[in-house]
Motif scaffolding. Structure first.
Motif, short mmCIF file in Angstrom:
data_model
loop_
_atom_site.label_atom_id
_atom_site.label_comp_id
_atom_site.label_asym_id
_atom_site.label_seq_id
_atom_site.Cartn_x
_atom_site.Cartn_y
_atom_site.Cartn_z
N UNK A 125 5.28 20.48 -45.38
CA UNK A 125 3.87 20.22 -45.38
C UNK A 125 3.53 19.14 -46.39
N UNK A 126 4.10 19.22 -47.58
CA UNK A 126 3.77 18.25 -48.61
C UNK A 126 4.19 16.84 -48.23
N UNK A 127 5.30 16.75 -47.52
CA UNK A 127 5.88 15.44 -47.23
C UNK A 127 5.63 14.98 -45.81
N UNK A 128 4.85 15.71 -45.05
CA UNK A 128 4.59 15.34 -43.67
C UNK A 128 5.73 15.79 -42.77
N UNK A 129 5.85 15.15 -41.64
CA UNK A 129 6.87 15.50 -40.64
C UNK A 129 7.91 14.41 -40.53
N UNK A 130 9.03 14.78 -39.92
CA UNK A 130 10.01 13.80 -39.48
C UNK A 130 9.55 13.38 -38.09
N UNK A 131 9.03 12.19 -37.97
CA UNK A 131 8.47 11.72 -36.70
C UNK A 131 9.46 10.96 -35.84
N UNK A 132 10.72 10.95 -36.26
CA UNK A 132 11.72 10.21 -35.48
C UNK A 132 12.89 11.10 -35.06
N UNK A 133 12.64 12.40 -34.94
CA UNK A 133 13.69 13.32 -34.51
C UNK A 133 13.96 13.10 -33.02
N UNK A 134 15.22 13.12 -32.65
CA UNK A 134 15.63 12.88 -31.27
C UNK A 134 15.73 14.20 -30.51
N UNK A 135 15.23 14.19 -29.29
CA UNK A 135 15.37 15.33 -28.39
C UNK A 135 15.79 14.81 -27.02
N UNK A 136 16.66 15.58 -26.38
CA UNK A 136 17.06 15.28 -25.01
C UNK A 136 16.55 16.35 -24.05
N UNK A 137 15.52 17.06 -24.47
CA UNK A 137 14.87 18.03 -23.59
C UNK A 137 13.98 17.21 -22.67
#
Length: 199
Positions: free
Chosen positions: A1-13
């Motif tokens: 929460x303090x640092x935000x999100x990882x907005x570049x996570x890869x998904x193959x769903x």
């Protein structure tokens, strides 16, 4: 929460794409939860006070971590500090919530050098009801990986966040009802979970 999100996570769903996932990692989470739970025996006298004391101790230590002080330097004003916390949390606070967090320092232009005030303001944001509602399903799915599989969602045998996204999608389809989504059951009967306890 303090640092935000990882907005570049890869998904193959579905077709490969990026998704936003919580930035917290298993080892960090485990150490912090162990600190919060130390000496807490639910149902025993004093459990609530021990838990509260542990939370206060953790938050005071957390706001002094280098990662936190780099992200939230003491050169920020109280308003900047609080606004950045809410921004990273992805929450638009009510004026009352924002003011309450800022007033931990005394006012919007107050310095943010007071460790206690930094901790109290962070806790006000972390315990914000809007944040709780917004993040509950994501946190619940992450907790399944941490609790049952003892790993990050993208650790081996996975190589990305496809499994995380699958379970989050399913949980959302069931409006957060993990029983109807058969989520916990699926983690409990997974080969990966069972193998934790023997061949």
């Amino acid at each position: 929460m303090s640092y935000g999100d990882n907005n570049s996570a890869i998904s193959n769903f579905g077709p490969q794409h990026t998704i936003s996932v919580p930035i917290v990692r298993f080892r960090e989470f485990l150490a912090d939860t162990q600190q919060i739970g130390r000496g807490v025996v639910i149902g025993q006298p004093g459990a609530d006070q021990t838990l509260e004391t542990n939370k206060q101790t953790l938050i005071a230590e957390f706001v002094q971590r280098q990662r936190f002080t780099t992200a939230f330097p003491t050169t920020l004003t109280a308003a900047q500090f609080v606004d950045n916390l809410f921004l990273n949390a992805g929450v638009v606070p009510t004026a009352t919530d924002r003011d309450a967090a800022i007033n931990e320092f005394g006012g919007p232009m107050s310095p943010t050098t007071d460790i206690g005030a930094r901790g109290r303001a962070l806790r006000r944001v972390a315990e914000n009801s809007t944040l709780n509602q917004q993040e509950f399903n994501r946190a619940f799915v992450l907790a399944q990986f941490f609790g049952y599989l003892r790993r990050n969602p993208n650790d081996t045998p996975d190589s990305d966040y496809s499994g995380y996204e699958f379970w989050l999608t399913k949980l959302n389809q069931f409006n957060g009802n993990f029983v109807n989504a058969e989520m916990v059951k699926s983690f409990l009967v997974s080969g990966e979970y069972i193998q934790r306890f023997g061949p």
